[in-house]
Design a protein around this motif. Structure first.
Motif: not given
Ligand code: NAP
Ligand code: ZN
Ligand code: ZN
Length: 347
Positions: A62-78, A88-96
């Motif tokens: 399953x990588x076509x996922x939608x839902x409703x936010x239940x909790x966010x971390x202290x530094x989350x802005x979006x 979607x298909x990705x949850x992380x990468x090196x970002x660098x």
């Protein structure tokens, strides 16, 4: 950690069944959301059968996922609690690396983390996908979802949508172009919608003549049955672009013959077996055979926003979780109209 209910394949080819596993606690940059709907991609089927190799069992697809936010971390802005969210298909990468910095996280030099069947950096083991009750992901990999469109029809945009939107944008497909889409399934029906929305003249190439009426409703201007040799021959040198979404082995040379001079055929379908390509299929007419993999995070958000603005959704059949094996069977038979979406309340 939170014990989470999911549905998994425990070995290749086995029916899916209940599987409980742990999700991590919400970190400072994380978003946790309750999964309401999850689309069923043919890649899920390839992987539960280990057709590409490398599947770690048990696998929660399953990588076509939608839902409703239940909790966010202290530094989350979006995001805030109660917002709609998607993964979607990705949850992380090196970002660098250079690709990550260009927003092409799908091509991360250090290996992007797929939503399922990737190494889990937080808990060890592997990542588990959207056939489950809730998910936790870094907000950088969580998409904003508009409340303008029916949520269950938005889920498939997270893979089928971006996988077809991205190459059409990359090759700047639009007005004045003749485009063929091969295979009318989940990806194919989104390719037809986007290509016609971008102004191209679209031909559907299908093995299923009964899909002609639908293809035209989805936005195709023409339809050809690829099982009829005369229909194929009549299309020689016709197209500027071909988007090939076929999941099983087929003859690429037949389709390359339909490209016009300098035409490009883009493979997004990922059959598990290799195919033979004749150099002559490319040489005459200076043709290109290309590929494309999902899309990066910025482009995925752009696609979702485009869909909200232009009222583009997936045509879906909503199913119960315990219908999944039957859905896979129907998918194999080409009987998908045009994406199965699981109602996660039924898990
Ligand atoms: P799908 O809904 O099952 O659609 C595939 C369609 O291909 C079928 O409906 C059928 O359409 C056609 N087809 C099937 N077998 C065929 C054959 N032997 N010869 C000719 N046509 C055939 O699958 P999907 O979810 O759209 O996924 C399609 C492929 O894309 C899969 O291989 C999947 O793994 C891959 N994929 C790739 C990416 C990427 O990033 N590149 C992302 C997602 C999925 P007709 O009935 O019209 O012929
Ligand atoms: Zn997919
Ligand atoms: Zn990277």
């Amino acid at each position: 950690m939170t014990l989470t209910k999911g549905y998994a394949a425990k070995s290749a080819g086995e029916a899916l069944s209940n599987f409980n596993f742990q999700r991590r606690e919400v970190g400072s940059h994380d978003v946790q959301f309750d999964i309401l709907y999850c689309g069923v991609c043919h890649s899920d089927l390839h992987q539960i059968r280990n057709e590409w190799g490398g599947t770690n069992f048990p696998v929660v697809p399953g990588h076509e996922i939608v839902g409703r936010v239940t909790k966010v971390g202290t530094l989350v802005t979006k995001f805030k609690q109660g917002d709609l969210a998607g993964v979607g298909c990705l949850v992380d990468s090196c970002r660098d690396c250079d690709n990550c910095k260009k927003g092409l996280e799908q091509f991360c030099r250090n290996g992007a983390t797929s939503t399922y069947n990737s190494k889990d950096k937080h808990l060890g083991g592997v990542t588990y996908g959207g056939y489950s009750k809730q998910i936790v992901a870094d907000e950088a990999f969580v998409l904003k979802i508009s409340d303008k469109l029916p949520l269950e029809t938005v889920a498939p945009l997270l893979c089928a949508g971006i996988t077809t939107y991205s190459p059409l944008r990359h090759w700047k497909v639009g007005k004045g172009h003749k485009v063929a889409v091969v295979g009318l399934g989940g990806l194919g029906h989104m390719a037809v919608k986007f290509a016609s929305s971008f102004g191209a003249e679209v031909t559907m190439l299908s093995t299923s003549p009964d899909k002609e009426k639908d293809a035209r409703k989805l936005g195709a201007h023409h339809f050809a049955n690829t099982k009829i040799t005369e229909q194929i021959k009549a299309l020689a040198s016709k197209f500027d672009f071909i988007i090939d979404t076929v999941s099983a082995q087929h003859n690429y040379n037949d389709y390359l013959a339909m490209l016009n001079t300098d035409g490009v055929m883009i493979c997004v379908g990922a059959p598990p077996t290799p195919s033979q390509i004749m150099a002559f299929s490319l040489i005459g007419g200076r043709k290109s055979l290309a590929g494309s993999l999902i899309g990066g995070l910025p482009e995925t958000q752009e696609m979702l926003d485009y869909c909200a603005e232009h009222n583009i959704t997936s045509d879906i059949e909503l199913i119960r979780m315990d219908y999944i094996d039957k859905a896979f069977e129907r998918m194999l038979a080409g009987d998908v109209k045009y994406r199965f979406v699981i109602d996660m309340a039924t898990l």
